[in-house]
Design a protein around this motif. Structure first.
Motif, mmCIF file in Angstrom:
data_model
loop_
_atom_site.group_PDB
_atom_site.id
_atom_site.type_symbol
_atom_site.label_atom_id
_atom_site.label_comp_id
_atom_site.label_asym_id
_atom_site.label_seq_id
_atom_site.Cartn_x
_atom_site.Cartn_y
_atom_site.Cartn_z
ATOM 1 N N VAL A 60 -10.949 -19.718 -3.577
ATOM 2 C CA VAL A 60 -12.377 -19.428 -3.645
ATOM 3 C C VAL A 60 -13.015 -19.950 -4.931
ATOM 4 C CG1 VAL A 60 -12.249 -17.387 -2.164
ATOM 5 C CG2 VAL A 60 -11.920 -17.126 -4.622
ATOM 6 N N ALA A 61 -12.230 -20.160 -5.954
ATOM 7 C CA ALA A 61 -12.732 -20.683 -7.224
ATOM 8 C C ALA A 61 -11.532 -21.234 -7.990
ATOM 9 C CB ALA A 61 -13.431 -19.588 -8.046
ATOM 10 N N VAL A 182 -16.631 -12.616 -7.964
ATOM 11 C CA VAL A 182 -15.537 -13.292 -7.265
ATOM 12 C C VAL A 182 -15.375 -12.756 -5.848
ATOM 13 C CG1 VAL A 182 -13.656 -11.752 -8.005
ATOM 14 C CG2 VAL A 182 -13.186 -14.170 -7.550
ATOM 15 N N HIS A 183 -15.681 -11.472 -5.661
ATOM 16 C CA HIS A 183 -15.502 -10.911 -4.314
ATOM 17 C C HIS A 183 -16.679 -11.222 -3.386
ATOM 18 C CE1 HIS A 183 -12.148 -8.757 -6.207
ATOM 19 N NE2 HIS A 183 -11.654 -8.752 -4.981
ATOM 20 N N LEU A 185 -17.645 -14.324 -3.254
ATOM 21 C CA LEU A 185 -17.072 -15.575 -2.743
ATOM 22 C C LEU A 185 -15.998 -15.281 -1.696
ATOM 23 C CD1 LEU A 185 -16.729 -17.592 -6.081
ATOM 24 C CD2 LEU A 185 -18.557 -17.723 -4.370
ATOM 25 N N LEU A 188 -17.583 -14.298 1.515
ATOM 26 C CA LEU A 188 -18.051 -15.412 2.339
ATOM 27 C C LEU A 188 -16.932 -15.915 3.243
ATOM 28 C CD1 LEU A 188 -20.155 -17.394 -0.293
ATOM 29 C CD2 LEU A 188 -21.036 -16.258 1.758
#
Length: 359
Positions: A60-61, A182-183, A185, A188
């Motif tokens: 996710v990142a 972050v959550h 992302l 999604l």
């Protein structure tokens, strides 16, 4: 977001355990209103599917991954009460067989990943479907929104609990921002998985989607004298319905076996959102090794099997098998308590006469 041992004080761990136990007890009663001949077989499938997809961490990142939590997906497919039970089964299997999620943190994990995600996800789903035109597209869109919101909601509840009783000091604002960011992302990704899964089931068996109940338009009858009466379409006979549902469930379990036994080997190896934020923010100092870290299936591998691909695949297949049996057993036990009541209601309906539905 599997919380390990040592993150929370004993007081918070015990309190969360009590809340989790009470929530599961409430859901055991509430699931009686959700489980029938169509949804009961689905409960085991949903548990197995969530277990399988949770093995598929996706990036996710930079340096961070995420995985499905599953509460919103389960709520849409089998109802919010049954969803909590299905995800709780997955978490228990993961904690005791795969050393994933601390034993002392099991209550916290059930609160965060089962109760919060199912409750928030179902609330968002109902809100979105209430404002959108009725149809399959609305169900799919609402499923995406429900999953998207449920993940950061669970992350923020974790932050609140850690602020109350974590084993390390935190800047609650910084941790909340990091966990929430972050959550979102991860949410999604969860939304996409949830929407795709729900839309796929809707395309094949819309009658098995709890959130789509009532989607079929009622039957309008007009008599010769101009009187209008509304009745629901007659249901197919129970035996063919069970047979078709059984075939669908078997197909779904086969998909879960492929995901866990084959595709899981290619999952991202980056730390998930909680691990990454805990390391960056420095509140993982109290983390403890899992008590069952030396178990035969710990860390999603079969001890003694040298081939990594085979080891992960066998562990995934074992996990799917255990969760589908455990989830199905819970659903079957709850459904059995209602079968006598359903038979009584059916007998009462027959006694009232064939025109009862039109009165």
């Amino acid at each position: 977001m599997h919380v390990p041992d040592g993150f929370f004080t004993a007081a918070v761990s015990v309190s969360a355990g009590v809340v989790a136990a009470a929530g599961v007890a409430v859901c055991l009663r509430g699931a009686r209103r959700e489980l029938d001949d169509r949804t009961a077989p689905m409960a085991g499938l949903v548990a197995a599917f969530i277990f399988a997809v949770q093995m598929l961490n996706f990036p996710v990142a930079a340096g961070t991954s995420g995985h499905l939590l599953g509460g919103a997906l389960a709520a849409v497919l089998v109802g919010p009460y049954t969803a909590v039970l299905a995800v709780a089964v997955v978490l228990i299997v993961q904690a005791f067989l795969f050393a994933d999620g601390g034993l002392t943190a099991l209550g916290v994990n059930i609160v965060l990943m089962a109760i919060v995600t199912a409750v928030v996800g179902w609330a968002v789903f109902r809100l979105v479907t209430a404002v959108l035109p009725r149809g399959k597209a609305a169900i799919t869109a609402a499923s995406f929104a429900a999953a998207l919101v449920s993940v950061p909601a669970a992350a923020l509840v974790f932050t609140l609990l850690f602020w109350i009783g974590g084993t390390a000091p935190i800047d609650v604002g910084a941790v909340a921002a990091a966990m929430g960011g972050v959550h979102v992302l991860i949410g999604l990704g969860e939304g996409v998985i949830t929407a795709l899964t729900v839309s796929s089931v809707l395309a094949v068996r819309p009658d098995l989607v709890y959130g789509a109940r009532g989607l079929t338009a009622p039957l309008v009858l007009r008599t010769a004298d101009g009187e209008t009466r509304v009745a629901q379409p007659s249901a197919p006979s129970p035996a063919p319905r069970r047979a078709r549902a059984g075939g669908f469930v078997l197909g779904g379990v086969a998909v879960a076996l492929v995901l866990a036994g084959v595709v899981s080997f290619y999952a991202s190896g980056d730390p998930d959102g909680l691990e990454k934020v805990a390391g960056d923010q420095g509140f993982n100092s109290g983390e403890q090794d899992h008590a069952l870290a030396d178990g035969p299936l710990a860390d999603y591998g079969v001890r003694g099997v040298q081939n990594e691909r085979l080891s992960v695949g066998l562990a995934g297949i074992a996990g799917v098998g255990v969760t589908v049996v455990a989830g199905g057993a819970v659903a079957y036990a709850v459904r059995r308590r209602t079968r006598g009541e359903a038979k009584t209601d059916a007998d009462a309906g027959r006694a009232d006469g064939p025109n009862r539905a039109l009165t």
